[in-house]
Design an enzyme around this catalytic site. Structure first.
Site, PDB file in Angstrom:
ATOM      1  N   ARG A  69      37.726  45.015  35.421  1.00 15.49           N
ATOM      2  CA  ARG A  69      36.432  44.502  34.961  1.00 15.49           C
ATOM      3  C   ARG A  69      35.502  44.290  36.160  1.00 15.49           C
ATOM      4  O   ARG A  69      34.283  44.358  36.020  1.00 15.49           O
ATOM      5  CB  ARG A  69      36.603  43.148  34.261  1.00 15.49           C
ATOM      6  CG  ARG A  69      37.213  43.176  32.899  1.00 15.49           C
ATOM      7  CD  ARG A  69      37.257  41.777  32.302  1.00 15.49           C
ATOM      8  NE  ARG A  69      36.019  41.071  32.576  1.00 15.49           N
ATOM      9  CZ  ARG A  69      35.954  39.761  32.829  1.00 15.49           C
ATOM     10  NH1 ARG A  69      37.047  39.039  32.845  1.00 15.49           N
ATOM     11  NH2 ARG A  69      34.802  39.170  33.062  1.00 15.49           N
ATOM     12  N   ASP A  85      34.937  31.732  42.231  1.00 14.45           N
ATOM     13  CA  ASP A  85      35.567  33.048  42.037  1.00 14.45           C
ATOM     14  C   ASP A  85      36.372  33.487  43.249  1.00 14.45           C
ATOM     15  O   ASP A  85      37.181  34.407  43.148  1.00 14.45           O
ATOM     16  CB  ASP A  85      34.497  34.119  41.753  1.00 14.45           C
ATOM     17  CG  ASP A  85      33.787  33.849  40.453  1.00 14.45           C
ATOM     18  OD1 ASP A  85      32.691  34.386  40.251  1.00 14.45           O
ATOM     19  OD2 ASP A  85      34.316  33.072  39.645  1.00 14.45           O
ATOM     20  N   ARG A  91      34.167  28.346  27.386  1.00 18.44           N
ATOM     21  CA  ARG A  91      32.939  28.707  28.116  1.00 18.44           C
ATOM     22  C   ARG A  91      31.751  28.346  27.198  1.00 18.44           C
ATOM     23  O   ARG A  91      31.212  29.192  26.510  1.00 18.44           O
ATOM     24  CB  ARG A  91      32.949  30.197  28.471  1.00 18.44           C
ATOM     25  CG  ARG A  91      34.096  30.581  29.398  1.00 18.44           C
ATOM     26  CD  ARG A  91      33.914  30.114  30.837  1.00 18.44           C
ATOM     27  NE  ARG A  91      32.888  30.847  31.532  1.00 18.44           N
ATOM     28  CZ  ARG A  91      33.093  32.031  32.120  1.00 18.44           C
ATOM     29  NH1 ARG A  91      34.255  32.611  32.011  1.00 18.44           N
ATOM     30  NH2 ARG A  91      32.124  32.652  32.763  1.00 18.44           N
ATOM     31  N   CYS A 139      37.207  32.420  27.357  1.00 18.22           N
ATOM     32  CA  CYS A 139      37.759  33.362  28.325  1.00 18.22           C
ATOM     33  C   CYS A 139      38.954  32.693  28.981  1.00 18.22           C
ATOM     34  O   CYS A 139      39.288  31.564  28.704  1.00 18.22           O
ATOM     35  CB  CYS A 139      36.706  33.784  29.332  1.00 18.22           C
ATOM     36  SG  CYS A 139      36.692  32.747  30.770  1.00 18.22           S
ATOM     37  N   LYS A 197      28.760  42.744  40.469  1.00 23.10           N
ATOM     38  CA  LYS A 197      28.891  42.744  38.989  1.00 23.10           C
ATOM     39  C   LYS A 197      28.010  41.647  38.402  1.00 23.10           C
ATOM     40  O   LYS A 197      27.274  41.876  37.439  1.00 23.10           O
ATOM     41  CB  LYS A 197      30.342  42.491  38.614  1.00 23.10           C
ATOM     42  CG  LYS A 197      30.574  42.083  37.169  1.00 23.10           C
ATOM     43  CD  LYS A 197      32.019  41.854  36.822  1.00 23.10           C
ATOM     44  CE  LYS A 197      32.535  40.501  37.114  1.00 23.10           C
ATOM     45  NZ  LYS A 197      32.190  39.451  36.152  1.00 23.10           N
ATOM     46  N   ASN A 198      28.049  40.453  39.006  1.00 24.32           N
ATOM     47  CA  ASN A 198      27.379  39.290  38.415  1.00 24.32           C
ATOM     48  C   ASN A 198      25.883  39.274  38.659  1.00 24.32           C
ATOM     49  O   ASN A 198      25.184  38.366  38.205  1.00 24.32           O
ATOM     50  CB  ASN A 198      28.044  37.996  38.896  1.00 24.32           C
ATOM     51  CG  ASN A 198      29.437  37.863  38.318  1.00 24.32           C
ATOM     52  OD1 ASN A 198      29.818  38.610  37.403  1.00 24.32           O
ATOM     53  ND2 ASN A 198      30.227  36.967  38.867  1.00 24.32           N
TER      54      ASN A 198
END
Ligand code: EPZ
Length: 427
Positions: free
Chosen positions: A408, A316, A131, A126, A32-33
């Site tokens: 997500r 993460d 952020r 977030c 995703k990133n």
């Protein structure tokens, strides 16, 4: 018996039946990133780009919505995303789209470089805490982007062309590094990024930009040099495997004393994570693109997991490994050094019976013999994934609410875990 939490809104939930051993093979989804900044960068080409191994996630849908709003034609066929940015019709991103995904700020550099102007609403905070985007704005201003912040919007103008600059990042920010690389690819002159983020996703973005004709050297190191080009052209690119999703499935296998093989994985990107699993007593075998993890018997605690910018332990992956620590033998210690509030999921882990003490950025987990199923609520993406990992080990059933956080970043999370022998039903 699970007493569901009535105040939960009617969002989808996972019903997880614990104590089922995971085994088998799982194909690791695209990162995703990495896909998100690459999708933003397609705008630079004014051409057609084909992005393969693109994960099907709500964050990716949000990025597609932004691209379409700007006038791009976007098609997703399975895991192949085609973006045609030949006809842009706009250079602004409205509040509703900016708020869908915190990392939409990575579109700023791309829109400003292509359109010479941009108007984005300030990204929401977030769940992990504030952020800030000061590093993004300072760098882009140095590159000739005039940015005014008013009425909750960033209004940007470029007189002539973005120009190269020497940028020193006070923090090796992933997003800021990406924004600078993207803007620098079309800049007039050379951009040097000192103290650049070194994450594998940065390298993947650089590889995509290079295939579009950009001149980028040093990605993956702390100094990146970009020699701007007048124009870039479309390209095809295969997104790298998602290292955080891989770490999550490894934790799910380990917590159920299972034996799974991750295919299309990238062990090199897990250099700080694999040793933690080995220290906990897992057996790990890997080659270029597969990782096998075997855990039999109760695992040992993690002595001290400190999150750091790459190549350190990734922030993460903290939550999924913490879920594993809740049933390990002994006390594990976690130190979060990147985000203000990475422990929002701890209260929910305690509902499953975990014994965790948090003091500022430090969390100490005392392993318990057994967790018990409960109704719990996701607080953020990785914290939500951690609740599923813990529920897989818990005795009885758990209901996990507000799984939109998880969706997500995890493609078909319920289906994949069920294919490995878990019982995870999306209700
Ligand atoms: C990226 O976020 C990832 N998101 C995050 O993954 C990841 O946790 C993070 O990098 C760190 O690896 C995406 O790639 C979409 P940063 P990003 O800028 O770019 C501070 C997930 O779960 N900072 O490297 O926002 C910031 O507050 C997500 O997939 C500033 O102070 O992270 C943080 O403390 C969560 N000013 C630190 O730097 C700035 O201008 C690192 O943030 C920018 C950042």
């Amino acid at each position: 018996m699970v007493n569901s939490i009535s105040e939960h809104s009617e969002t989808a939930k996972y019903i997880v039946e614990g104590e089922r051993r995971l085994s088998g093979e799982v194909k690791t989804q695209g990162a995703k990133n990495s896909a998100l900044p690459i999708l933003a960068a397609t705008i630079l080409t004014g051409d057609v780009c084909v992005i393969e191994n693109c994960p099907r996630l709500s964050d990716i849908e949000a990025a597609s919505d932004i691209l379409r709003y700007l006038g791009c034609k976007v098609e997703m066929d399975g895991n192949v995303m085609t973006v045609d940015s030949r006809e842009l019709t706009g250079c602004s991103i409205p509040d509703n789209l900016m708020r869908e995904m915190r990392s939409s700020i990575v579109f700023l550099g791309a829109i400003a470089a292509r359109c010479k102007q941009a108007s984005l609403s300030l990204p929401g905070g977030c769940e992990l805490g504030p952020r800030p985007i000061d590093l993004h704005l300072t760098a882009l201003r140095k590159m000739g982007v005039e940015i005014s912040e008013e009425y909750g919007f960033l209004n940007c103008k470029v007189k002539g062309r973005i120009h190269g600059s020497n940028i020193n990042l006070s923090i090796p920010s992933v997003g800021a590094t990406e924004n600078i690389m993207i803007a620098g690819a079309l800049a007039d002159g050379i951009t040097v990024i000192n103290n650049a983020a070194m994450e594998p996703e940065i390298v993947d973005l650089a590889n995509f930009l290079s295939s579009c004709g950009a001149d980028i050297r040093g990605a993956g190191e702390s100094r990146i040099i970009i020699e701007g080009r007048e124009r870039l052209h479309g390209a095809s690119h295969r997104v790298m495997p998602d290292r955080i999703v891989a770490a999550t499935y490894m934790a799910a296998a380990a917590v159920t004393q299972g034996d799974i093989t991750l295919i299309n994985a990238d062990p090199k990107s897990l250099g700080a994570v694999i040793p933690e699993f080995i220290e906990a007593g897992c057996k790990i075998e890997y080659n270029d693109d597969t990782i096998r993890i075997i855990a039999d018997g109760r695992l040992r605690a993690f002595k001290n997991v400190r999150t750091m910018p790459y190549p350190g332990f990734p922030t993460d992956a903290l939550a999924p490994l913490m879920a594993l620590a809740t049933v390990a033998k002994g006390n594990s210690m976690f130190v979060e050094t990147i985000f203000e509030n990475r422990y929002r999921h701890v209260g929910e882990l305690r509902r499953l019976g975990a014994n965790i003490k948090v003091e500022g950025k430090i969390a100490v987990v005392e392993g318990v013999e057994r967790l018990t199923g409960a109704a719990v609520r996701c607080t953020d993406l990785r914290g939500g994934a951690a609740l599923v990992v813990a529920a897989l080990a818990a005795k009885g059933k758990s209901e996990i609410y507000e799984i939109s956080h998880i969706e997500r970043g995890y493609e078909d999370f319920d289906k994949v875990l069920s294919s490995l022998g878990g019982r995870v039903i999306r209700g």
